[in-house]
Write a protein that holds these residues in place. Sequence first.
Motif, short mmCIF file in Angstrom:
data_model
loop_
_atom_site.label_atom_id
_atom_site.label_comp_id
_atom_site.label_asym_id
_atom_site.label_seq_id
_atom_site.Cartn_x
_atom_site.Cartn_y
_atom_site.Cartn_z
N ALA B 168 5.97 10.60 5.40
CA ALA B 168 6.31 10.02 4.09
C ALA B 168 7.78 10.23 3.84
CB ALA B 168 5.47 10.66 3.00
N ASN B 169 8.44 9.15 3.52
CA ASN B 169 9.86 9.22 3.22
C ASN B 169 9.96 9.24 1.69
OD1 ASN B 169 12.54 8.90 2.96
ND2 ASN B 169 12.69 7.04 4.19
N GLY B 170 9.94 10.43 1.15
CA GLY B 170 9.81 10.51 -0.30
C GLY B 170 8.45 9.97 -0.67
N HIS B 171 8.44 9.02 -1.56
CA HIS B 171 7.16 8.42 -1.91
C HIS B 171 7.00 7.06 -1.26
CE1 HIS B 171 6.07 11.10 -5.58
NE2 HIS B 171 5.86 11.68 -4.41
N ASN B 172 7.76 6.85 -0.24
CA ASN B 172 7.74 5.56 0.43
C ASN B 172 7.20 5.74 1.85
OD1 ASN B 172 8.77 3.47 2.21
ND2 ASN B 172 9.95 2.76 0.43
N VAL B 173 6.16 5.01 2.19
CA VAL B 173 5.59 5.15 3.52
C VAL B 173 5.48 3.79 4.21
CG1 VAL B 173 4.22 7.18 2.92
CG2 VAL B 173 3.22 4.92 2.68
N GLU B 174 5.56 3.84 5.53
CA GLU B 174 5.31 2.65 6.31
C GLU B 174 3.83 2.33 6.18
OE1 GLU B 174 6.22 3.09 10.45
OE2 GLU B 174 5.52 1.06 10.91
N LEU B 200 -1.85 -3.13 -10.20
CA LEU B 200 -1.24 -1.82 -9.91
C LEU B 200 0.29 -1.90 -10.03
CD1 LEU B 200 -3.31 -0.38 -6.91
CD2 LEU B 200 -3.74 -0.23 -9.36
N ARG B 201 0.83 -3.02 -9.61
CA ARG B 201 2.29 -3.19 -9.72
C ARG B 201 2.70 -3.26 -11.19
NH1 ARG B 201 3.03 -6.48 -4.23
NH2 ARG B 201 1.67 -8.07 -5.07
N ASP B 202 1.95 -4.05 -11.95
CA ASP B 202 2.29 -4.23 -13.36
C ASP B 202 2.24 -2.91 -14.12
OD1 ASP B 202 2.64 -6.84 -12.86
OD2 ASP B 202 0.82 -7.55 -13.84
N ARG B 203 1.35 -2.04 -13.69
CA ARG B 203 1.26 -0.75 -14.37
C ARG B 203 2.32 0.22 -13.87
NH1 ARG B 203 -4.99 1.07 -15.15
NH2 ARG B 203 -5.85 -0.92 -15.81
N GLY B 204 3.15 -0.25 -12.96
CA GLY B 204 4.23 0.60 -12.47
C GLY B 204 3.76 1.72 -11.56
N LEU B 205 2.61 1.54 -10.92
CA LEU B 205 2.09 2.60 -10.09
C LEU B 205 2.61 2.54 -8.66
CD1 LEU B 205 -1.61 2.44 -11.38
CD2 LEU B 205 0.10 4.18 -11.93
N ALA B 207 4.70 0.01 -5.38
CA ALA B 207 5.32 -1.20 -4.86
C ALA B 207 4.73 -1.38 -3.48
CB ALA B 207 6.83 -1.04 -4.80
N PHE B 208 4.45 -2.63 -3.13
CA PHE B 208 3.75 -2.87 -1.88
C PHE B 208 4.29 -4.16 -1.28
CE2 PHE B 208 0.46 -5.09 0.48
CZ PHE B 208 -0.06 -4.12 1.31
N GLY B 209 4.59 -4.13 0.00
CA GLY B 209 5.03 -5.35 0.64
C GLY B 209 6.00 -5.02 1.75
N ASP B 210 6.18 -6.00 2.63
CA ASP B 210 7.14 -5.82 3.70
C ASP B 210 6.79 -4.61 4.55
OD1 ASP B 210 9.23 -6.96 4.93
OD2 ASP B 210 10.76 -5.81 3.87
N HIS B 211 5.49 -4.44 4.77
CA HIS B 211 5.01 -3.36 5.64
C HIS B 211 5.26 -1.97 5.08
CE1 HIS B 211 5.09 -6.14 9.43
NE2 HIS B 211 4.31 -6.57 8.49
N ARG B 212 5.51 -1.90 3.79
CA ARG B 212 5.73 -0.57 3.20
C ARG B 212 4.97 -0.43 1.90
NH1 ARG B 212 9.02 2.98 4.17
NH2 ARG B 212 9.12 2.96 6.43
#
Lengths: 251, 251
Positions: B168-174, B200-205, B207-212
């Motif tokens: 996990a790169n911070g809170h960002n994962v592949e 889930l995006r609208d609630r700000g929980l 971000a999803f896309g681009d393989h991440r």
Amino acid sequence: MHPVVRKLSIYATFSSEEESALGLAFTQTFEVGPKTPVVFQDDPPQTTLFLLKGFASRRKALSDGRDQILAFMIAGDACDMGVALLEKRDHGISTLSTSAVFARVSQDALRHLADQYPKIRDAFYWATLMEESIGREWIVNVGQRHAAERMAHLFCELYHRLNAVGLANGHNVEFPVIQQDLGAALGMSTVHINRTLQLLRDRGLIAFGDHRLTILDLPGLERLAGFDDTYLHIRARYNAGHAGSVLPRPA
Amino acid sequence: MHPVVRKLSIYATFSSEEESALGLAFTQTFEVGPKTPVVFQDDPPQTTLFLLKGFASRRKALSDGRDQILAFMIAGDACDMGVALLEKRDHGISTLSTSAVFARVSQDALRHLADQYPKIRDAFYWATLMEESIGREWIVNVGQRHAAERMAHLFCELYHRLNAVGLANGHNVEFPVIQQDLGAALGMSTVHINRTLQLLRDRGLIAFGDHRLTILDLPGLERLAGFDDTYLHIRARYNAGHAGSVLPRPA
DNA sequence: CGCCCACTTGATTAATATCAAATACTGTGG
DNA sequence: CCACAGTATTTGATATTAATCAAGTGGGCG
């Protein structure tokens, strides 16, 4: 024949010496009443339970009251093979609407059995693989199949498992599960369970009630469920030249 | 550190001798392109695959085209520990939308490792227990939770697993999973996946896309999912006096 | 450019949950 | 043996969730 021997005999044929060794291991037994959680907290983790008689369910409850049955256990099944290695249990085990008899086996006794009889060790390992495989099929079941297929599939599974250990009386099996349990196993509301049951009954596929399940039309039920018994690995059989467990064991 | 060592280090701390023994076992590697089934039919059953780099999915297809993802595998995970004992595979393994690197290990090499290093044997066994536990949670997930909870729960699981092995790169994962894969994993239609993602995006929980996948609000996501990380057994740790595997091993 | 694929959106339908109430059934105490 | 309480099952009506159908957007790439 001892239920555990009968179950493991699906996989391997045992010598009478092996059979009696197995039988001797399961002497410390106790009975648990209907709808009772089988308590583990007090038990030392060196202990493993086997279900000798009756039925039980593996289940997981959510904090808001929902709960999901993860597996049905029948006579001969091990209850918590493996959990001892983990420091915290993540699910519980309860009886269904009838009482059940369990055996408690010490870690040492199990180890002794396996050291002395590699075939028994492999058979235990086969049993856990079979359980995992059934778990995978349950994911498919709740994830992909709709109500009638899902219920039909569960019934097929139970029938084949019970039949494999000689607990099917023709096409009639003991199945002490109430509609609420079916809901918890299949992820459906009780009302919907009831209506789906009626559908299967109306089609002449099954009879269900009074703690029993009768398969009236097995081919029809299997067709509806899309049932393929490969995953039960009921035909897997030990033989001398077999490659053996992947979890490595001494030569 | 070698991915398999990193994964097993969740459970146990290894000596440098053990570490290098593990590292040496995983030398025969091969790469598999995106969206490719990892073919097993040709492989002798004496062989076991480990995923070293990238992602993979365990999946089961129904005859009518529906298919269900049973598990996501990440670097360090074993792919088919155990299946060798059964005569027929009941499911397949495929890469996701990026390529992945696997290692092929012979049965003999594994056995040798385990004979020489009991701690490694226990660690392998722990890994399969963890996998089973995750499988159980998936049953609960598809059986009981509705769309948003279900998706949130999967994201929490993935995040914690990747974080535990330093991926996990911070809170960002592949997370090279397309919406169709999410549908196959969660038992939902692609359209509904899309709408749930938006929620889930609208609630700000997230971000999803681009393989991440980025977890924007972990506590919020866990609250929505009703997530409890006990079942991941990430805090289970080997220690010398431990009771050891239930599947018996030599003294 | 044009095609393929993933993603998105809207409209409609189907499946299932929920709510509420009625009807069996089971075991128990009198 | 009966009345009763507590469960389990059944039924009907309605609400909600998610699937399906259909069409459009948008990017990546030969």
